[in-house]
Design a protein around this motif. Structure first.
Motif, PDB file in Angstrom:
ATOM      1  N   ILE A 195      29.836  -2.122 -16.404  1.00 23.86           N
ATOM      2  CA  ILE A 195      31.110  -1.834 -17.063  1.00 23.86           C
ATOM      3  C   ILE A 195      32.247  -1.784 -16.050  1.00 23.86           C
ATOM      4  O   ILE A 195      33.328  -2.323 -16.279  1.00 23.86           O
ATOM      5  N   GLU A 196      31.954  -1.181 -14.898  1.00 23.83           N
ATOM      6  CA  GLU A 196      32.970  -1.122 -13.843  1.00 23.83           C
ATOM      7  C   GLU A 196      33.333  -2.531 -13.385  1.00 23.83           C
ATOM      8  O   GLU A 196      34.492  -2.848 -13.157  1.00 23.83           O
ATOM      9  N   GLU A 197      32.290  -3.356 -13.247  1.00 22.91           N
ATOM     10  CA  GLU A 197      32.525  -4.715 -12.781  1.00 22.91           C
ATOM     11  C   GLU A 197      33.346  -5.500 -13.815  1.00 22.91           C
ATOM     12  O   GLU A 197      34.296  -6.194 -13.460  1.00 22.91           O
ATOM     13  N   LEU A 198      33.003  -5.362 -15.081  1.00 20.61           N
ATOM     14  CA  LEU A 198      33.750  -6.076 -16.117  1.00 20.61           C
ATOM     15  C   LEU A 198      35.200  -5.582 -16.159  1.00 20.61           C
ATOM     16  O   LEU A 198      36.130  -6.363 -16.338  1.00 20.61           O
ATOM     17  N   GLU A 199      35.358  -4.315 -15.972  1.00 22.31           N
ATOM     18  CA  GLU A 199      36.709  -3.766 -15.984  1.00 22.31           C
ATOM     19  C   GLU A 199      37.516  -4.328 -14.814  1.00 22.31           C
ATOM     20  O   GLU A 199      38.679  -4.691 -14.958  1.00 22.31           O
ATOM     21  N   ARG A 200      36.862  -4.389 -13.652  1.00 24.81           N
ATOM     22  CA  ARG A 200      37.523  -4.932 -12.460  1.00 24.81           C
ATOM     23  C   ARG A 200      37.941  -6.387 -12.721  1.00 24.81           C
ATOM     24  O   ARG A 200      39.073  -6.779 -12.464  1.00 24.81           O
ATOM     25  N   ILE A 201      37.006  -7.140 -13.291  1.00 23.63           N
ATOM     26  CA  ILE A 201      37.280  -8.551 -13.586  1.00 23.63           C
ATOM     27  C   ILE A 201      38.444  -8.663 -14.567  1.00 23.63           C
ATOM     28  O   ILE A 201      39.349  -9.474 -14.401  1.00 23.63           O
ATOM     29  N   TYR A 202      38.396  -7.807 -15.567  1.00 26.52           N
ATOM     30  CA  TYR A 202      39.433  -7.863 -16.598  1.00 26.52           C
ATOM     31  C   TYR A 202      40.811  -7.585 -16.000  1.00 26.52           C
ATOM     32  O   TYR A 202      41.768  -8.315 -16.236  1.00 26.52           O
ATOM     33  N   VAL A 203      40.888  -6.529 -15.209  1.00 25.68           N
ATOM     34  CA  VAL A 203      42.179  -6.148 -14.621  1.00 25.68           C
ATOM     35  C   VAL A 203      42.714  -7.290 -13.757  1.00 25.68           C
ATOM     36  O   VAL A 203      43.883  -7.671 -13.843  1.00 25.68           O
ATOM     37  N   ARG A 204      41.818  -7.868 -12.955  1.00 27.20           N
ATOM     38  CA  ARG A 204      42.236  -8.946 -12.058  1.00 27.20           C
ATOM     39  C   ARG A 204      42.694 -10.173 -12.868  1.00 27.20           C
ATOM     40  O   ARG A 204      43.728 -10.775 -12.565  1.00 27.20           O
ATOM     41  N   SER A 205      41.936 -10.496 -13.904  1.00 25.88           N
ATOM     42  CA  SER A 205      42.264 -11.651 -14.728  1.00 25.88           C
ATOM     43  C   SER A 205      43.567 -11.411 -15.493  1.00 25.88           C
ATOM     44  O   SER A 205      44.415 -12.304 -15.609  1.00 25.88           O
ATOM     45  N   TYR A 206      43.708 -10.208 -15.969  1.00 27.53           N
ATOM     46  CA  TYR A 206      44.922  -9.860 -16.717  1.00 27.53           C
ATOM     47  C   TYR A 206      46.153  -9.973 -15.808  1.00 27.53           C
ATOM     48  O   TYR A 206      47.154 -10.589 -16.166  1.00 27.53           O
ATOM     49  N   TRP A 215      46.888 -19.909 -16.064  1.00 31.23           N
ATOM     50  CA  TRP A 215      45.747 -19.005 -16.196  1.00 31.23           C
ATOM     51  C   TRP A 215      45.683 -18.446 -17.627  1.00 31.23           C
ATOM     52  O   TRP A 215      44.625 -18.419 -18.271  1.00 31.23           O
ATOM     53  N   LEU A 216      46.830 -18.050 -18.091  1.00 31.46           N
ATOM     54  CA  LEU A 216      46.905 -17.504 -19.450  1.00 31.46           C
ATOM     55  C   LEU A 216      46.444 -18.549 -20.471  1.00 31.46           C
ATOM     56  O   LEU A 216      45.667 -18.262 -21.385  1.00 31.46           O
ATOM     57  N   ALA A 217      46.907 -19.761 -20.281  1.00 33.33           N
ATOM     58  CA  ALA A 217      46.528 -20.835 -21.212  1.00 33.33           C
ATOM     59  C   ALA A 217      45.018 -21.087 -21.153  1.00 33.33           C
ATOM     60  O   ALA A 217      44.358 -21.263 -22.188  1.00 33.33           O
ATOM     61  N   ALA A 218      44.481 -21.055 -19.945  1.00 33.17           N
ATOM     62  CA  ALA A 218      43.037 -21.282 -19.788  1.00 33.17           C
ATOM     63  C   ALA A 218      42.248 -20.164 -20.484  1.00 33.17           C
ATOM     64  O   ALA A 218      41.209 -20.412 -21.107  1.00 33.17           O
ATOM     65  N   ALA A 219      42.766 -18.917 -20.379  1.00 34.58           N
ATOM     66  CA  ALA A 219      42.088 -17.787 -21.025  1.00 34.58           C
ATOM     67  C   ALA A 219      42.107 -17.974 -22.541  1.00 34.58           C
ATOM     68  O   ALA A 219      41.112 -17.731 -23.226  1.00 34.58           O
ATOM     69  N   ARG A 220      43.233 -18.414 -23.054  1.00 37.56           N
ATOM     70  CA  ARG A 220      43.323 -18.651 -24.506  1.00 37.56           C
ATOM     71  C   ARG A 220      42.309 -19.705 -24.930  1.00 37.56           C
ATOM     72  O   ARG A 220      41.661 -19.579 -25.972  1.00 37.56           O
ATOM     73  N   ALA A 221      42.195 -20.728 -24.114  1.00 40.47           N
ATOM     74  CA  ALA A 221      41.247 -21.806 -24.439  1.00 40.47           C
ATOM     75  C   ALA A 221      39.808 -21.273 -24.478  1.00 40.47           C
ATOM     76  O   ALA A 221      39.010 -21.642 -25.343  1.00 40.47           O
ATOM     77  N   GLU A 222      39.505 -20.349 -23.548  1.00 44.74           N
ATOM     78  CA  GLU A 222      38.160 -19.752 -23.530  1.00 44.74           C
ATOM     79  C   GLU A 222      37.910 -18.955 -24.813  1.00 44.74           C
ATOM     80  O   GLU A 222      36.824 -18.981 -25.378  1.00 44.74           O
ATOM     81  N   LEU A 223      38.944 -18.264 -25.226  1.00 45.13           N
ATOM     82  CA  LEU A 223      38.812 -17.451 -26.440  1.00 45.13           C
ATOM     83  C   LEU A 223      38.548 -18.337 -27.660  1.00 45.13           C
ATOM     84  O   LEU A 223      37.660 -18.048 -28.471  1.00 45.13           O
ATOM     85  N   VAL A 224      39.302 -19.425 -27.743  1.00 47.35           N
ATOM     86  CA  VAL A 224      39.111 -20.335 -28.877  1.00 47.35           C
ATOM     87  C   VAL A 224      37.683 -20.881 -28.868  1.00 47.35           C
ATOM     88  O   VAL A 224      37.006 -20.917 -29.900  1.00 47.35           O
ATOM     89  N   LYS A 225      37.237 -21.257 -27.656  1.00 46.94           N
ATOM     90  CA  LYS A 225      35.866 -21.759 -27.550  1.00 46.94           C
ATOM     91  C   LYS A 225      34.853 -20.706 -28.031  1.00 46.94           C
ATOM     92  O   LYS A 225      33.902 -21.017 -28.751  1.00 46.94           O
TER      93      LYS A 225
END
Ligand code: ARG
Length: 576
Positions: A195-206, A215-225
């Motif tokens: 959970i800590e690792e996912l949170e770290r990843i999330y914060v960094r990605s955000y 980056w934002l567009a790529a994240a949206r594309a991942e979500l759609v996928k």
């Protein structure tokens, strides 16, 4: 089950009847005529204030009405005295004989006289419901502890409870997580502290998405996928959920919390378009700036957004689909949601739209204020996000210090076991003993106090009663208290008896108002009455008969305290 009704209900039935006889022309709706427990024994055991409310429709002075009611109350077996007091209160005093006989029945009853009005009815309880890939915050912890107490209370009252952990496992954050995970996941850290690792990843990605549009567009594309069912993204997402659940489950086991269902938001994904269609068909939704909304002017609420302008769905859409699905599958008498106060508007809107969709099920949002934690003790870099795990470790450690002092001779393994129960109990009780909507500041001193309204105090009270019972058995081997009638000779015995007999009322009230603290207050009050009783009347030195009757009172008190604490999710070690 030995009794269908509480004393309060039985007395109320008698009062209704008296009202009927005294004023046959009065429509029953105009009159509640109920008995309520008095706070002060000098005013009798129960009180009825109906005369004050009836004065207007009857156009007679309240005292006269109260007297007319009193004259019609023929219940000599149960009632010792019925008096009119003050402006027109009716005070009812119960007969000690009757109390004693009723207590004997309670002692023989596994349920301690608590009725099961929920039999044949289902309640769906939505609680805990943390978000995947994030540590539980204080709000989820309170939801878990309060929700679990409501769960236990309802089950005990005969309801079929469907406890559903509505995980936050869907939504926009997963696009950022998926993208971030591919770029900067640390496999070892993900294994040990997912959970800590996912949170770290999330914060960094955000953070990156805030400054890097690509980056934002790529994240949206991942979500759609992900939403379209892409195999690889689904697999990763499932692993986020699994890792988070593993950690949550560790906590649930430790807290002795069990769910019947763990259906995250994702479970309802396919039903979201169905909700939108339904809203459109019924003419409830309308376009507004490219989005779809339901206007709630009649309810004096802001518009409820159900589909965003990018045609994505939101939290409200998911909860609407969830309500419809739950109603269809379980046909519950009520759906109860336990979350912090920040979601009040959300649920008011969801409930209002549900009504418009024809849902008649009772929908309840049980909200609570956020608990303040002592500065520095559990805060992580996130500020108010705490690691529950650490809070519980700390509780057990501190409880062990207490146990070392109170029971130095106990074998170490048992000391640790007692410390576990006392520490966890202290944390839960600190939460449950407060009005859910009050602002609570947690302090170790208060939570672990051996005197005062705390779990350790009540747990010790149970253990002390057990040792009194042991002493009786030692000194009077072969004694059989249950063959001896209960006698309520001393005033304090009568007081204790009344309190014991009010247990069913406390359980019912706590469930009815979704306030476990009403039961906690009752238990504390009972423990205090017991302690006054124990300190003020001779026990083992009392004459034969009286002594056995007192042993019986001890037994009922201990069982009531244990049962009540169990309903709050708190263990009571046999010995402390
Ligand atoms: N996951 C949400 C949160 O963390 C709580 C969900 C409550 N239940 C529901 N059906 N909305 O805020």
């Amino acid at each position: 089950m030995f009794k269908q009704h509480t004393i309060e209900q039985e007395l109320s039935a008698g009062l209704q009847q008296a009202r009927q006889q005294a004023f046959p022309d009065l429509a029953p709706v105009e009159d509640a005529a109920t008995a309520v427990a008095t706070g002060d024994e000098r005013h009798g055991d129960y009180q009825c204030n109906a005369a004050l409310a009836l004065a207007k429709p009857l156009r007679r002075p309240p005292r006269e009405i109260a007297q007319a009611l009193a004259d019609q109350l023929h219940d000599p077996e149960r009632l010792e005295r019925v008096t009119v007091a003050g402006p027109g209160f009716l005070n009812l005093r119960l007969r000690a004989e009757w109390l004693a006989r009723r207590l004997e029945l309670v002692q023989d009853d596994d349920r301690l006289g608590v009725p099961a009005p929920g039999t044949g009815r289902t309640v769906l309880l939505d609680y805990s419901s943390p978000n995947v890939a994030k540590p539980m915050h204080v709000g989820h912890i309170r939801s878990t502890v309060i929700g679990n107490a409501l769960d236990r209370l309802h089950r005990f009252l005969g309801y079929r409870v469907v406890a559903d952990n509505h995980l936050g496992d869907w939504g926009t954050q997963f696009g950022l997580l998926l993208l971030g995970f591919r770029h900067f996941a640390d496999a070892a850290a993900y294994e040990t502290e997912p959970i800590e690792e996912l949170e770290r990843i999330y914060v960094r990605s955000y953070n990156r998405s805030q400054e890097d549009p690509a980056w934002l567009a790529a994240a949206r594309a991942e979500l759609v996928k992900l939403q379209q069912g892409d195999g690889e993204n689904r697999r990763l997402w499932a692993s986020f959920v699994e890792h988070s659940l593993r950690e949550f489950n560790g906590l649930y086991r430790r807290l002795d919390v069990r769910f019947d269902l763990v259906r995250g938001e994702s479970f309802y994904n396919d039903r979201l378009p169905v909700v939108i269609d339904l809203l459109r068909q019924k003419g409830l939704a309308e376009e507004s700036e490219g989005a779809l909304v339901v206007r709630l002017e009649a309810e004096k609420l802001p518009v409820c957004l159900v589909q965003k302008s990018d045609s994505g769905y939101n939290y409200a859409t998911t909860d609407l689909a969830t309500v419809l699905s739950r109603v269809e599958e379980f046909n519950p008498a009520a759906i109860i949601y336990v979350t912090d106060e920040r979601q009040q508007l959300h649920f008011r809107q969801v409930f209002a739209v549900s009504r418009r969709l024809g849902v008649t099920t009772r929908l309840e949002h049980v909200w609570f204020g956020l608990m303040r934690l002592p500065e520095g003790t559990f805060s992580t870099r996130q500020g108010n996000v705490i690691k529950l795990e650490r809070l519980l470790d700390e509780a057990e450690r501190r409880a062990l210090e207490v146990v070392h002092q109170t029971s130095p001779a106990m074998p170490p393994a048992q000391q640790r076991e007692v410390a576990r129960a006392v520490g966890l109990g202290a944390v839960k009780y600190a939460d449950l003993s407060q009005h859910p909507q009050s602002l609570v500041t947690f302090t170790w001193d208060k939570a672990l106090a051996l005197e005062g309204n705390s779990a350790p105090y009540l747990q010790y009270a149970c253990a002390r009663i057990a040792s009194v019972q042991d002493k009786y058995r030692e000194q009077f081997p072969g004694g059989e208290p249950r063959t001896v009638p209960i006698r309520l000779g001393a005033p304090i015995e009568r007081t204790l008896a009344i309190k014991l007999l009010r247990f069913p009322e406390a359980v019912l009230r706590a469930a009815e108002h979704y306030r476990p603290n009403l039961l906690a207050d009752y238990l504390f009050d009972l423990a205090q009455a017991y302690s006054t009783f124990y300190q003020n009347v001779p026990f083992l030195k009392a004459e034969t008969g009286v002594r056995e009757s007192r042993v019986r009172l001890c037994d009922i008190t201990a069982r009531t305290l244990r049962c009540g604490l169990h309903l709050l999710g708190i263990e009571t070690p046999e010995r402390i």
